[in-house]
Motif scaffolding. Structure first.
Motif, mmCIF file in Angstrom:
data_model
loop_
_atom_site.group_PDB
_atom_site.id
_atom_site.type_symbol
_atom_site.label_atom_id
_atom_site.label_comp_id
_atom_site.label_asym_id
_atom_site.label_seq_id
_atom_site.Cartn_x
_atom_site.Cartn_y
_atom_site.Cartn_z
ATOM 1 N N ALA A 99 -6.139 31.161 -2.926
ATOM 2 C CA ALA A 99 -6.332 32.126 -4.007
ATOM 3 C C ALA A 99 -6.532 33.535 -3.450
ATOM 4 C CB ALA A 99 -7.523 31.713 -4.871
ATOM 5 N N ALA A 100 -7.307 33.642 -2.370
ATOM 6 C CA ALA A 100 -7.532 34.953 -1.747
ATOM 7 C C ALA A 100 -6.233 35.506 -1.166
ATOM 8 C CB ALA A 100 -8.587 34.831 -0.649
ATOM 9 N N ARG A 120 -3.176 34.899 -2.302
ATOM 10 C CA ARG A 120 -2.364 35.372 -3.440
ATOM 11 C C ARG A 120 -2.914 36.672 -4.001
ATOM 12 N NH1 ARG A 120 -2.247 29.704 -4.423
ATOM 13 N NH2 ARG A 120 -4.027 29.882 -5.831
ATOM 14 N N ASP A 121 -4.228 36.808 -4.043
ATOM 15 C CA ASP A 121 -4.839 38.057 -4.528
ATOM 16 C C ASP A 121 -4.449 39.238 -3.635
ATOM 17 O OD1 ASP A 121 -6.047 36.808 -6.643
ATOM 18 O OD2 ASP A 121 -8.007 36.607 -5.667
ATOM 19 N N ALA A 122 -4.223 38.956 -2.348
ATOM 20 C CA ALA A 122 -3.832 40.001 -1.390
ATOM 21 C C ALA A 122 -2.314 40.126 -1.282
ATOM 22 C CB ALA A 122 -4.435 39.713 -0.025
ATOM 23 N N ASP A 123 -1.595 39.468 -2.191
ATOM 24 C CA ASP A 123 -0.127 39.552 -2.231
ATOM 25 C C ASP A 123 0.533 38.840 -1.061
ATOM 26 O OD1 ASP A 123 2.082 40.217 -3.704
ATOM 27 O OD2 ASP A 123 2.245 42.266 -2.962
#
Length: 254
Positions: free
Chosen positions: A179-180, A182-185
């Motif tokens: 998840a982290a 994906r949050d950072a692209d």
């Protein structure tokens, strides 16, 4: 039952056994004896010897001091694969640009890794003249969930595929990290402070996922080396430069 029999009958068991033997030998730094191969592959010794003799004849295995190692034909096949690889062709110009412009003078290397089953393996790499030699080995092949580039790939795969590759328990453990990422692209990192196995002392790493335009992850772009520790975050200058290049590579791939 009929469908299962049809599925099993669609494949050549002898070829699958040969590939299994090659996989086993490739993971051993000292090669394997015929007895070790038979035990590891759970095959009858007579069958194992036949497989080994066939692979020897085709120069896919060679015998060294009663142990078998990969033969020269595997090098030929590997080089031919790389010569035809769209990922390598698309990535190499961006790797060179990062190495000699963005990271000029840094003791770092820039590499692209791609998933092969549950392993991330090296596709191409560049390094500067100041890169310490002892920091170069160790990242050629890593289990997909142990590699920052691999975790970047896993973060964009369907949940079922992730479970198939690393198991349900490991997938659950890594869910917050995915998840982290994906949050950072699509960025992950490894800190030297973590002392990851197989890394030279002081080695840190930042990785960015390479995705096609349809979002399919096909590999990871990494920068690794000493003097990188201060950039091991998902929003560092190095991470953002790496991510831009990874996106450009994905755009070239289409």
């Amino acid at each position: 039952m009929g469908a299962a029999r049809t599925a099993r009958g669609s494949y050549l068991q002898s070829l699958q056994r040969s590939i299994l033997v090659l996989d086993l030998v490739s993971t051993s730094p000292v090669g394997m004896s015929a007895r070790e191969l038979a035990e590891a592959a759970n095959l009858d010794r007579t069958v194992t010897h036949r497989v080994i003799r066939t692979l020897e004849r085709e120069e896919l295995l060679v015998k060294q001091s009663n142990r078998f190692v990969l033969g020269p034909r595997t090098l030929l096949l590997g080089n031919r694969y790389l010569a035809q690889s769209p990922l390598r062709a698309a990535a190499l110009p961006f790797q060179i640009d990062l190495q000699h412009r963005s990271f000029a003078g840094r003791p770092w290397r820039v590499a692209v890794l791609a998933p092969v089953g549950s392993t991330m393996t090296l596709v191409s790499e560049t390094w500067s003249s100041t890169t310490p030699l002892d920091t170069l080995p160790g990242i050629m092949n890593r289990t997909i969930d142990q590699a920052a580039s691999g975790r970047c790939v896993l973060a964009y795969l369907p949940e079922g595929k992730v479970i198939d590759l690393i198991g349900e328990a490991r997938a659950a453990d890594l869910a917050p990290r995915f998840a982290a990422i994906r949050d950072a692209d699509g960025v992950d990192y490894v800190s030297a402070a973590d002392k990851p196995p197989g890394f030279a002392p002081g080695l840190s790493l930042v990785a960015a996922v390479i995705r096609r335009r349809d979002g399919q992850p096909v590999g990871g772009l990494i920068v690794s080396g000493t003097e990188l520790e201060q950039y091991t975050s998902r929003d560092s200058e190095v991470a953002l430069q790496l991510l831009r290049a990874a996106k450009q590579i994905g755009s070239v791939l289409g």
